[in-house]
Design a protein around this motif. Structure first.
Motif, PDB file in Angstrom:
ATOM      1  N   TRP A 165      32.185  43.615  38.595  1.00  0.00           N
ATOM      2  CA  TRP A 165      33.510  44.432  38.251  1.00  0.00           C
ATOM      3  C   TRP A 165      33.906  45.627  39.121  1.00  0.00           C
ATOM      4  O   TRP A 165      33.098  45.770  40.018  1.00  0.00           O
ATOM      5  CB  TRP A 165      33.378  45.183  36.747  1.00  0.00           C
ATOM      6  CG  TRP A 165      32.240  46.313  36.833  1.00  0.00           C
ATOM      7  CD1 TRP A 165      31.106  46.258  36.773  1.00  0.00           C
ATOM      8  CD2 TRP A 165      32.826  47.651  36.866  1.00  0.00           C
ATOM      9  NE1 TRP A 165      30.476  47.539  36.591  1.00  0.00           N
ATOM     10  CE2 TRP A 165      31.588  48.201  36.972  1.00  0.00           C
ATOM     11  CE3 TRP A 165      33.968  48.454  37.089  1.00  0.00           C
ATOM     12  CZ2 TRP A 165      31.541  49.893  36.871  1.00  0.00           C
ATOM     13  CZ3 TRP A 165      33.952  49.904  37.064  1.00  0.00           C
ATOM     14  CH2 TRP A 165      32.867  50.181  36.974  1.00  0.00           C
ATOM     15  N   GLN A 208      37.050  46.384  42.396  1.00  0.00           N
ATOM     16  CA  GLN A 208      37.621  45.811  43.503  1.00  0.00           C
ATOM     17  C   GLN A 208      37.284  46.289  44.761  1.00  0.00           C
ATOM     18  O   GLN A 208      37.327  47.295  45.045  1.00  0.00           O
ATOM     19  CB  GLN A 208      39.431  46.336  43.265  1.00  0.00           C
ATOM     20  CG  GLN A 208      40.217  45.658  44.127  1.00  0.00           C
ATOM     21  CD  GLN A 208      41.810  45.730  44.057  1.00  0.00           C
ATOM     22  OE1 GLN A 208      42.205  46.511  42.893  1.00  0.00           O
ATOM     23  NE2 GLN A 208      42.540  45.073  44.432  1.00  0.00           N
ATOM     24  N   SER A 222      40.891  40.649  44.343  1.00  0.00           N
ATOM     25  CA  SER A 222      41.139  40.951  43.079  1.00  0.00           C
ATOM     26  C   SER A 222      40.387  41.821  42.474  1.00  0.00           C
ATOM     27  O   SER A 222      39.156  42.049  42.517  1.00  0.00           O
ATOM     28  CB  SER A 222      41.519  39.644  42.091  1.00  0.00           C
ATOM     29  OG  SER A 222      42.344  38.700  42.750  1.00  0.00           O
ATOM     30  N   TYR A 241      38.642  43.445  38.748  1.00  0.00           N
ATOM     31  CA  TYR A 241      38.183  42.959  37.682  1.00  0.00           C
ATOM     32  C   TYR A 241      37.783  44.192  36.664  1.00  0.00           C
ATOM     33  O   TYR A 241      37.073  45.056  37.185  1.00  0.00           O
ATOM     34  CB  TYR A 241      37.296  41.873  37.615  1.00  0.00           C
ATOM     35  CG  TYR A 241      37.507  40.610  38.470  1.00  0.00           C
ATOM     36  CD1 TYR A 241      38.548  39.754  38.096  1.00  0.00           C
ATOM     37  CD2 TYR A 241      36.978  40.545  39.662  1.00  0.00           C
ATOM     38  CE1 TYR A 241      39.123  38.782  38.870  1.00  0.00           C
ATOM     39  CE2 TYR A 241      37.436  39.360  40.236  1.00  0.00           C
ATOM     40  CZ  TYR A 241      38.520  38.406  39.998  1.00  0.00           C
ATOM     41  OH  TYR A 241      38.602  37.535  40.729  1.00  0.00           O
ATOM     42  N   GLN A 282      35.432  41.505  31.627  1.00  0.00           N
ATOM     43  CA  GLN A 282      36.438  40.643  31.578  1.00  0.00           C
ATOM     44  C   GLN A 282      36.178  39.458  31.698  1.00  0.00           C
ATOM     45  O   GLN A 282      34.739  38.991  32.555  1.00  0.00           O
ATOM     46  CB  GLN A 282      37.546  41.204  32.722  1.00  0.00           C
ATOM     47  CG  GLN A 282      38.881  40.162  32.821  1.00  0.00           C
ATOM     48  CD  GLN A 282      39.389  40.549  34.175  1.00  0.00           C
ATOM     49  OE1 GLN A 282      39.437  41.668  34.613  1.00  0.00           O
ATOM     50  NE2 GLN A 282      40.676  39.743  34.383  1.00  0.00           N
ATOM     51  N   LEU A 324      36.589  35.621  33.001  1.00  0.00           N
ATOM     52  CA  LEU A 324      37.510  35.001  34.183  1.00  0.00           C
ATOM     53  C   LEU A 324      37.377  33.453  34.382  1.00  0.00           C
ATOM     54  O   LEU A 324      36.440  32.831  33.641  1.00  0.00           O
ATOM     55  CB  LEU A 324      37.159  35.577  35.383  1.00  0.00           C
ATOM     56  CG  LEU A 324      36.763  36.869  35.598  1.00  0.00           C
ATOM     57  CD1 LEU A 324      36.048  37.404  36.910  1.00  0.00           C
ATOM     58  CD2 LEU A 324      38.021  37.712  35.464  1.00  0.00           C
TER      59      LEU A 324
END
Length: 175
Positions: A64, A66, A71, A73, A77, A79
């Protein structure tokens, strides 16, 4: 085995060791493992009396946050997708071959949607039996490709079990 409560490990066998449960998104009662609940809460789902373990079936784990140029996250989350339908903007650039004759349409060259030369010029248009109106190409001229089916979208992987320490581990101290 030394472990932190809530720690997740991959083990090379198909059973959960003592004090561990498989990470399959199952719902637990808060009263069953209150110390684990105090660490993970309802981040993976639940209510005031229940909470869910992470579901790591058919998933890879991503960090998690960036990184530079990557990208971002959020923690917890989910994905990705198991399969994807490609649309024209995602197809690689390519061409389709087609051929035409350089003759005026007559009985030897069908005038039902095939390309034919207009008199003696190099301009090609399609003709229909009704005359010189433009019409769609005959389907055999440029074949249709693809069936709109989804394709698998998964990197190579090795299937193993992911297990979370639910009891018997050291309580992780927050910094």
């Amino acid at each position: 085995m030394d472990a932190y409560l809530g720690e997740i490990r991959a083990f090379p066998y198909n059973f959960a060791p003592r004090y561990w449960l498989e990470c399959m998104g199952q719902t637990l009662q808060v009263s069953q493992y209150p110390a684990l609940y105090s660490i993970i809460g309802t981040k993976f789902g639940g209510s005031s009396t229940t909470y869910n373990l992470p579901d790591l079936r058919h998933k890879v784990i991503a960090q998690w946050g960036q990184g530079a140029g990557l990208s971002g996250y959020s923690f917890g989350q989910s994905l990705g997708a198991n399969s994807v339908n490609l649309l024209p903007p995602q197809l690689p650039p390519h061409t389709h071959e087609w051929r035409a004759v350089r003759k005026v349409a007559d009985s030897s060259i069908p005038s039902s949607g095939y390309l034919a030369n207009i008199e003696d010029t190099i301009e090609f248009k399609t003709f229909t039996a009704a005359g010189t109106n433009l019409a769609p190409l005959h389907p055999a001229t440029i074949g249709i490709t693809g069936a709109g089916q989804a394709h698998e979208n998964r990197q190579p992987a090795l299937a193993m079990g992911f297990y979370i320490c639910v009891d018997g581990g050291e309580y992780p101290m927050r910094p």
